[in-house]
Design an enzyme around this catalytic site. Sequence first.
Site, mmCIF file in Angstrom:
data_model
loop_
_atom_site.group_PDB
_atom_site.id
_atom_site.type_symbol
_atom_site.label_atom_id
_atom_site.label_comp_id
_atom_site.label_asym_id
_atom_site.label_seq_id
_atom_site.Cartn_x
_atom_site.Cartn_y
_atom_site.Cartn_z
ATOM 1 N N CYS A 2 -24.088 32.331 -79.860
ATOM 2 C CA CYS A 2 -24.565 31.975 -78.523
ATOM 3 C C CYS A 2 -23.603 32.593 -77.521
ATOM 4 O O CYS A 2 -22.578 33.108 -77.883
ATOM 5 C CB CYS A 2 -24.535 30.448 -78.362
ATOM 6 N N ARG A 27 -26.402 37.911 -77.109
ATOM 7 C CA ARG A 27 -25.805 37.073 -78.159
ATOM 8 C C ARG A 27 -26.756 35.967 -78.581
ATOM 9 O O ARG A 27 -26.547 35.284 -79.581
ATOM 10 C CB ARG A 27 -24.500 36.441 -77.680
ATOM 11 N N TRP A 74 -28.616 30.579 -79.225
ATOM 12 C CA TRP A 74 -29.297 31.121 -80.392
ATOM 13 C C TRP A 74 -29.372 29.968 -81.378
ATOM 14 O O TRP A 74 -28.370 29.617 -81.988
ATOM 15 C CB TRP A 74 -28.532 32.314 -80.973
ATOM 16 N N ASN A 100 -20.462 27.180 -79.130
ATOM 17 C CA ASN A 100 -20.956 28.277 -79.965
ATOM 18 C C ASN A 100 -20.340 28.072 -81.339
ATOM 19 O O ASN A 100 -19.127 27.973 -81.465
ATOM 20 C CB ASN A 100 -20.537 29.636 -79.389
ATOM 21 N N GLY A 101 -21.185 27.954 -82.367
ATOM 22 C CA GLY A 101 -20.654 27.757 -83.722
ATOM 23 C C GLY A 101 -21.470 26.696 -84.426
ATOM 24 O O GLY A 101 -22.563 26.343 -83.990
ATOM 25 N N GLU A 482 -29.672 53.524 -93.331
ATOM 26 C CA GLU A 482 -29.424 53.245 -91.910
ATOM 27 C C GLU A 482 -30.668 53.564 -91.080
ATOM 28 O O GLU A 482 -31.054 52.802 -90.202
ATOM 29 C CB GLU A 482 -28.212 54.044 -91.429
ATOM 30 N N LYS A 486 -32.742 50.838 -88.809
ATOM 31 C CA LYS A 486 -32.988 51.028 -87.370
ATOM 32 C C LYS A 486 -34.450 50.801 -87.030
ATOM 33 O O LYS A 486 -34.791 50.037 -86.143
ATOM 34 C CB LYS A 486 -32.559 52.439 -86.957
ATOM 35 N N GLU A 489 -35.599 47.105 -87.603
ATOM 36 C CA GLU A 489 -35.116 46.013 -86.736
ATOM 37 C C GLU A 489 -35.599 46.149 -85.296
ATOM 38 O O GLU A 489 -35.593 45.159 -84.567
ATOM 39 C CB GLU A 489 -33.595 45.892 -86.788
ATOM 40 N N HIS A 505 -38.574 56.667 -109.982
ATOM 41 C CA HIS A 505 -38.415 55.476 -110.841
ATOM 42 C C HIS A 505 -39.167 54.285 -110.267
ATOM 43 O O HIS A 505 -38.810 53.142 -110.503
ATOM 44 C CB HIS A 505 -36.912 55.159 -110.987
ATOM 45 N N LYS A 604 -26.832 40.008 -81.620
ATOM 46 C CA LYS A 604 -25.937 41.154 -81.720
ATOM 47 C C LYS A 604 -24.775 40.874 -82.660
ATOM 48 O O LYS A 604 -24.369 41.726 -83.418
ATOM 49 C CB LYS A 604 -25.363 41.507 -80.329
HETATM 50 C C1 AGP Z 1 -27.303 46.831 -87.012
HETATM 51 O O1 AGP Z 1 -28.163 47.567 -86.164
HETATM 52 C C2 AGP Z 1 -27.471 45.349 -86.864
HETATM 53 N N1 AGP Z 1 -27.428 44.910 -85.547
HETATM 54 C C3 AGP Z 1 -26.576 44.560 -87.802
HETATM 55 O O2 AGP Z 1 -26.954 44.930 -89.098
HETATM 56 C C4 AGP Z 1 -25.039 44.763 -87.652
HETATM 57 O O3 AGP Z 1 -24.679 46.055 -88.029
HETATM 58 C C5 AGP Z 1 -24.349 43.756 -88.594
HETATM 59 O O4 AGP Z 1 -24.692 42.452 -88.179
HETATM 60 C C6 AGP Z 1 -22.826 43.896 -88.621
HETATM 61 O O5 AGP Z 1 -22.292 43.625 -87.360
HETATM 62 P P1 AGP Z 1 -20.747 43.991 -87.089
HETATM 63 O O6 AGP Z 1 -20.613 45.468 -87.230
HETATM 64 O O7 AGP Z 1 -20.493 43.520 -85.687
HETATM 65 O O8 AGP Z 1 -19.922 43.253 -88.098
#
Ligand code: AGP
Length: 609
Positions: A2, A27, A74, A100-101, A482, A486, A489, A505, A604
């Site tokens: 959050c 966040r 969040w 937050n937590g 990767e 992208k 997500e 396979h 994020k």
């Molecule tokens: C990547 O696009 C995502 N937002 C997510 O997988 C991110 O890379 C992952 O949560 C790790 O975050 P960090 O690099 O801040 O540890």
Amino acid sequence: MCGIVGYIGKQKASPILLEGLKRLEYRGYDSAGMAIADGENNFLVKAVGRVANLENKIGEKKILGTVGIAHTRWATHGKPSDQNSHPHQDCTGKISLVHNGIIENYRELKKELQAKGHKFKSETDSEVAAHLIEEFNKKMNFETAVLETLKKIKGTYGLAIINREEPDKIIVARNGSPLVIGVGAGEYVIASDVSAIIRHTPQVIYLDDGEVAVIKKDGHQIKTINNEAKNKKITKLDWDLERAEKQGYPHFMLKEIFDQPASVEDAIRGRMLLAEGLAKLGGLQTVSEKLRKIEKIIIVSCGTSYHAGLVGEYMIEEYAGIPVEVEYASEFRYRKPIINSRTAVIAISQSGETADTLAAIREAKEKGALTLGIVNVVGSTIARETDAGVYNHAGPEIGVASTKAFTSQLSILVLLTLTLGRQRDMSLVTGQRIIKELRRIPKLIQSILDEKDQIKKIAKKYHGYEDFLYLGRKYNFPIAFEGALKIKEISYVHAEGYATGEMKHGPIALIDKNFPSVFLAPKDSVYEKTISGMQEIKARGGKIIAIATKGDKEIAKIADDVIYIPKTLEMLTPLLAVVPLQLLAYYVGTAKGFDVDKPRNLAKSVTVE
Ligand code: AGP
């Protein structure tokens, strides 16, 4: 996951709190709220949905008051609703707090408090803290009541607390969730991260776990929860607000993709000695001799940072000859990893706050490993808890989908490979060759970005498909993962990354005209094998988008669409090959009308396990 903001000073708190929430919305953004309490003016407002809804609810109300806290949520306990939004209050309404937590023992605490007559308004774990402070405050002063409460809480918190009856202060505390204190002239701005602070002041204090700060307009005191005074240094930020803004791009994600020539430049600047063929990583100086003796490396990370680790595995094993394992941080903790003092455990994390990665590092430390961090956020927890490390210097990455942090992580992994390799058998010539080529990468990335319109066209052509297979070999095998992450997500389409050699396979059974494939097919040591993989897909009617090396005309005879990248060292191709895939994902997502900066279900920084 959050966002917390607090303000105490001479100005009206409300606009500062709102603006801060907007900077922290990435966040978490399912509900928001604000509380003001400066003695004369007491105010509490909450709203479900984005911060804009909170702003509309406040409307034209003249909110005076120079002390306040705010929160963008969040949800972890209790669905998004007005009652469950923060700030939460005690029974009397005099104490307000934002959290937050996760309070892991909130159920038993809630039961104890209810038995004492406390009435709860929400389903959240956080509200328990407000009633606990109220209970202790019956027998002791406010500050001590907070300390006693923190001792009872099990779990993680970033907390900001105000008390209508003691309006000259804000108390903040941190354990496992980030909290930063912005030190202004006669005022303080507290936030979950620096992007909500930098427009007010570049002077910040990072709270550490187990620390509490009592903040007044004209000064602050920092102590442990056992009331021992702590002296904390003030860090001067080199990020200005401008940099954290979108700089005219429609989305942070696009800005950050286009930031990459600069962010790779920033990652390597001043960190290479061409004449000696060496990297110069100041943050590793203190452990240089230990690095010389390392016999095994384990990389722990999540998501995109995990994919960077996979590329690092190829680099380090090929050029430094050290065995590398790359582990999902969330899995690492459940294995019985073989670790000793000659093992280095490297955490790669943009935010430096990812709970799984932090927990993995703590475990590695306990087992006696040398722990290193490759982290973007200065002063973040992982950065401070590892024995040594390297900052990305990529600047704030606001878009939930990580882009510039990734290429910055790869750049630093090249420098780390150089360090480890030149401590071992890597020759001066090889070191110099890598440095010369790494220096060209920012320009080469720019040349790919200059082709954005062609990539946008391809994205438009394919944006209706619901399934994609991403395929790569060797250094670009992680880039297949990767690229798939992208587009997954931010466009919500099903995409799988696979090693090209694995296709036959099983996955090739998926292929038909409605299931396009994206091939990483640069002219590298496995090019021929990649071409035969493409032909197998073609033979089954699958459409192909190829990422290929400039000048390769052959590939255009097989692929339906080709995006060219410049030639470079094989170990550096991932830094280039990922860029078209970032743009492809961005343009597909925007073509589908999604908010690519705040994709559904994601935040994020994943600061809960
Ligand atoms: C990547 O696009 C995502 N937002 C997510 O997988 C991110 O890379 C992952 O949560 C790790 O975050 P960090 O690099 O801040 O540890």
